[in-house]
Scaffold this active site. Sequence first.
Site, PDB file in Angstrom:
ATOM      1  N   ASP A  98      -4.863  -2.367  11.770  1.00 55.93           N
ATOM      2  CA  ASP A  98      -5.142  -1.756  10.477  1.00 55.93           C
ATOM      3  C   ASP A  98      -4.958  -2.818   9.398  1.00 55.93           C
ATOM      4  OD1 ASP A  98      -5.584   0.314   8.555  1.00 55.93           O
ATOM      5  OD2 ASP A  98      -4.670   1.726   9.936  1.00 55.93           O
ATOM      6  N   ASP A 201      -8.389  -0.356   5.333  1.00 60.82           N
ATOM      7  CA  ASP A 201      -7.834   0.799   4.635  1.00 60.82           C
ATOM      8  C   ASP A 201      -8.162   0.789   3.138  1.00 60.82           C
ATOM      9  OD1 ASP A 201      -5.792   3.077   4.500  1.00 60.82           O
ATOM     10  OD2 ASP A 201      -4.909   1.642   3.095  1.00 60.82           O
ATOM     11  N   GLU A 258     -12.938   2.013   5.598  1.00 60.02           N
ATOM     12  CA  GLU A 258     -12.661   3.325   5.010  1.00 60.02           C
ATOM     13  C   GLU A 258     -13.298   3.292   3.618  1.00 60.02           C
ATOM     14  OE1 GLU A 258      -8.924   6.351   4.246  1.00 60.02           O
ATOM     15  OE2 GLU A 258      -8.626   4.245   3.773  1.00 60.02           O
ATOM     16  N   HIS A 321      -5.589  10.273  10.954  1.00 60.17           N
ATOM     17  CA  HIS A 321      -4.191  10.438  10.546  1.00 60.17           C
ATOM     18  C   HIS A 321      -4.054  10.994   9.131  1.00 60.17           C
ATOM     19  CE1 HIS A 321      -5.416   6.684   8.752  1.00 60.17           C
ATOM     20  NE2 HIS A 321      -4.361   6.713   7.967  1.00 60.17           N
ATOM     21  N   ASP A 322      -5.142  11.004   8.357  1.00 57.77           N
ATOM     22  CA  ASP A 322      -5.115  11.491   6.980  1.00 57.77           C
ATOM     23  C   ASP A 322      -5.700  12.891   6.838  1.00 57.77           C
ATOM     24  OD1 ASP A 322      -3.872   9.399   5.625  1.00 57.77           O
ATOM     25  OD2 ASP A 322      -5.735   8.281   5.355  1.00 57.77           O
TER      26      ASP A 322
END
Length: 553
Positions: A98, A201, A258, A321-322
């Site tokens: 990440d 991210d 993202e 995960h969000d």
Amino acid sequence: MEKKWWHNKVAYQIYPKSFYDTNGDGIGDINGVIEKLDYFKELGIDILWLSPIYCSPLADQGYDISDYYNIDPRFGTLEDLDRLIAEGKKRNIGIVMDLVVNHCSDEHEWFKKACADPDGEYGKYFYIENHKDGEPLPCNWRSYFGGSVWEKLPGHDDKVYLHVFHKKQPDLNWENPKLRKEIYKMINWWLDRGIAGFRIDAIINIKKKLPFSDYPADRDDGMTSMNNMLAEASGIGEFLDEMATETFRKYQAFSVGEVFNEKDEELPLFIGNDGYFSTMFDFSAELIEEEMTPDLYKNAIFKAHERVEGIGFLSNIIENHDEPRGVSRFIPKDALSDATKKMLAAIYFLLPGIPFIYQGQEIGMENLDIVKDINDLDDCANADIYENAIHEGLSKEQALQLLAEKSRDNARTPFQWSDGANAGFTTGKPWLMINPKYTDINFASQKDNPNSVWNFYKNLIALRKNPEYESTFVYGKFIPFLKRQHNLIAYNRVGDKHIMVLANFQKDAQTISLPSKIKKVLLTNVSKTPDNFSSTSTEIVLSPYELLVVEMV
């Protein structure tokens, strides 16, 4: 479209803290991932994306990095990671890290030096502004986690720093070329170490609309959503192109962004043949704010793929995960079953692009449904959801129910390996509550059951990789079918073969008139191939929530 090594891959996101604990401290670790590599091999996974495992105070579960060059002891060591990379390569599984570079932790050495000397070199790595008590702040932007984006700089009563996320996540100043050079050096250090690439991210946030200015308030706190600023910010492409040139392109690394708010004309720049990223996530369905319906979902994913057709690849998800658990969001509660979970899996998985599975999705993990106390949860975003709900007039019980549906902790509860103690995740005390449904939903009960959700995912991956059909699934055209038919999600994949995906997303049967005859049933979510059609007919009846993946004549 140029063919790339990653086009035919299947990816899996690991949330390491909740995956598998090998030392009994209640926290998942790198050795837990190593121990389960054969699990991924059997499932058919090619790429493993690890949510952050760098050194971090975990104010935002590792997305606040205090040392980009080291592993947090909670998760293991650099040597453990090297072993994971090596063991992954033995199984043709690439490890993706990440990349969190919109911000770092306030415990990072750069920020400590900035606090010591705000006007010095490291002060320019951040957005630090002069501000005295009683004066207006530089702007009225609201942090993603609630409250102002401005916080008093430690040790300085007359200065504030910018954080668009948690106050322990100061934003890095990408306008500073020295800062960018440090980031590229770090990215290349990891790529030299043997990782396959990065998931990037919150990258759209690196470009701010400067100088700082207010926007109309959208709540009675006098603040405004970050979306207003992002809509006006321009020039991010210069940063992203520079980063890709200095890092990813040199290594032919896989990169998935993202990305939100991108414009249609920017798509070739983002994910074209020589784009900033290999691919970017399709968040079209996740961004729908109203109650989900099959037609809303269909229209979102169809529009997303039609707009990138011939340009590049999206990465397809139903959760991460969000987000809360996908099956709990996209499937009506009274219809939630193994059959509907399989139907949803095939709908998103066989679209063009890179399919991503999020940890636990492949066994059908669901939302918590009930939260009795906010202290049972962990996520730093929960407080804003809860307090805003109370402010809007909801009762305490209603606010907790909202968290049971919306909290990111729904996706972060530990993986359900078995129906044993702590769902087989740890021998210690889990860092976060175990979903009470683990006794019914767990890997051990599904592994040897040919009709389980897990084996359906295994078959789905095997179908996509089948040499007879792979080219069509990877490079075939995407052509929606009967787009206006209510509660039907159907599309063609046309290449070497003509494949059709048909899903009756409702509790009543539907009659479908096909454009040609069915040659072969490739996959279905019912226990046996239905008898309601024959190879001589072009009309079929789909039973409630029935899925068919078929090869057409």
